[in-house]
Design a protein around this motif. Structure first.
Motif, short mmCIF file in Angstrom:
data_model
loop_
_atom_site.label_atom_id
_atom_site.label_comp_id
_atom_site.label_asym_id
_atom_site.label_seq_id
_atom_site.Cartn_x
_atom_site.Cartn_y
_atom_site.Cartn_z
N VAL A 35 0.64 -1.17 0.09
CA VAL A 35 -0.01 0.02 0.01
C VAL A 35 0.96 1.27 -0.12
CG1 VAL A 35 -1.60 1.34 1.26
CG2 VAL A 35 -1.96 -1.01 1.10
N HIS A 36 1.87 1.32 0.97
CA HIS A 36 2.76 2.58 0.95
C HIS A 36 3.34 2.48 -0.64
CE1 HIS A 36 5.64 5.23 2.62
NE2 HIS A 36 6.76 4.59 2.14
N THR A 37 3.86 1.59 -1.38
CA THR A 37 4.33 1.48 -2.33
C THR A 37 3.46 2.27 -3.59
OG1 THR A 37 5.87 -0.21 -2.06
CG2 THR A 37 5.72 0.38 -4.32
N PHE A 38 2.22 1.66 -3.32
CA PHE A 38 1.21 2.12 -4.36
C PHE A 38 1.22 3.91 -4.19
CE2 PHE A 38 -1.68 -1.71 -3.85
CZ PHE A 38 -1.16 -2.45 -4.84
N THR A 39 1.05 4.20 -2.79
CA THR A 39 0.81 5.37 -2.72
C THR A 39 2.11 6.29 -3.15
OG1 THR A 39 -0.51 4.89 -0.46
CG2 THR A 39 0.48 7.03 -0.68
N ASP A 40 3.10 5.99 -2.91
CA ASP A 40 4.36 6.76 -3.34
C ASP A 40 4.42 7.00 -5.01
OD1 ASP A 40 5.13 7.07 -0.87
OD2 ASP A 40 6.98 5.57 -1.01
N VAL A 41 4.31 5.73 -5.77
CA VAL A 41 4.49 5.61 -7.21
C VAL A 41 3.16 6.28 -7.73
CG1 VAL A 41 4.14 4.02 -9.17
CG2 VAL A 41 5.68 3.41 -7.07
N CYS A 42 1.88 6.23 -7.29
CA CYS A 42 0.77 6.76 -8.01
C CYS A 42 0.58 8.09 -7.56
CB CYS A 42 -0.59 5.82 -7.51
SG CYS A 42 -0.27 4.31 -8.51
N TRP A 43 0.94 8.48 -6.22
CA TRP A 43 0.97 9.79 -5.87
C TRP A 43 1.95 10.64 -6.72
CZ3 TRP A 43 -1.76 12.63 -2.76
CH2 TRP A 43 -1.86 14.14 -2.42
N ASP A 44 3.18 10.33 -6.83
CA ASP A 44 4.21 10.75 -7.89
C ASP A 44 3.68 11.05 -9.21
OD1 ASP A 44 5.77 11.28 -5.48
OD2 ASP A 44 7.08 9.71 -6.11
N LYS A 45 3.14 9.96 -9.80
CA LYS A 45 2.64 9.95 -11.30
C LYS A 45 1.46 11.05 -11.54
CE LYS A 45 0.89 6.60 -14.43
NZ LYS A 45 1.91 7.01 -15.62
N CYS A 46 0.51 11.03 -10.46
CA CYS A 46 -0.74 11.66 -10.87
C CYS A 46 -1.18 12.95 -10.09
CB CYS A 46 -1.89 10.52 -10.38
SG CYS A 46 -1.94 8.97 -11.26
N VAL A 47 -0.46 13.43 -8.97
CA VAL A 47 -0.57 14.38 -8.36
C VAL A 47 0.35 15.45 -8.61
CG1 VAL A 47 -1.21 15.46 -5.98
CG2 VAL A 47 -2.01 13.10 -6.40
N ASP A 48 -0.29 16.60 -9.30
CA ASP A 48 0.65 17.70 -9.48
C ASP A 48 0.77 18.59 -8.48
OD1 ASP A 48 0.79 16.86 -12.46
OD2 ASP A 48 -0.78 17.95 -13.00
N SER A 49 -0.24 19.17 -8.00
CA SER A 49 -0.21 20.00 -6.64
C SER A 49 -1.38 19.60 -5.74
CB SER A 49 -0.10 21.22 -7.23
OG SER A 49 -1.33 21.60 -7.68
N PRO A 50 -1.02 19.22 -4.54
CA PRO A 50 -2.25 18.66 -3.64
C PRO A 50 -3.16 20.01 -3.48
CG PRO A 50 -0.28 18.47 -2.61
CD PRO A 50 0.10 19.12 -3.96
N GLY A 51 -4.44 19.72 -3.50
CA GLY A 51 -5.52 20.62 -3.03
C GLY A 51 -6.46 20.19 -2.09
N SER A 52 -7.55 20.72 -1.62
CA SER A 52 -8.55 20.20 -0.62
C SER A 52 -9.10 19.22 -0.97
CB SER A 52 -9.55 21.45 -0.28
OG SER A 52 -10.14 21.72 -1.49
N LYS A 53 -9.33 19.05 -2.28
CA LYS A 53 -9.82 17.73 -2.90
C LYS A 53 -9.41 17.38 -4.19
CE LYS A 53 -14.14 18.86 -5.14
NZ LYS A 53 -15.59 18.82 -5.07
N LEU A 54 -9.56 15.87 -4.44
CA LEU A 54 -8.95 15.48 -6.10
C LEU A 54 -9.85 15.85 -7.12
CD1 LEU A 54 -7.91 11.99 -4.98
CD2 LEU A 54 -6.52 13.69 -5.04
#
Length: 89
Positions: A35-54
């Protein structure tokens, strides 16, 4: 069977139960690491800049990323299992 044999049987049962509990905890740790790996890889790939919601694009990207990661992990696991089974025969 004397008292010593009964003691050994009890020790064996306790050791077996301990091994089972350790195996379960190892599986939990592996799941958490995955789960931690999913979070790291997918966050880096998909999230440009964090906001209040996706936004929709980010949410779709994250879902797709996790699904592909799971598919790849299952494929590798299945292939490894096949290789082990062939080697055992």
């Amino acid at each position: 069977m004397d008292g010593f044999d009964q003691f050994n049987d009890a020790e064996k049962a306790e050791a077996s139960e301990l091994q089972r509990m350790i195996a379960i905890e190892q599986q939990k740790a592996q799941f958490q690491a995955q789960v931690h790996t999913f979070t790291d890889v997918c966050w880096d790939k998909c999230v440009d800049s964090p906001g209040s919601k996706l936004d929709h694009r980010t949410e779709t990207c994250l879902v797709s990323c996790v699904e592909r990661f799971i598919d790849t992990t299952l494929s590798i696991t299945n292939r490894f299992t096949q290789m082990v089974q062939k080697g055992a025969h």
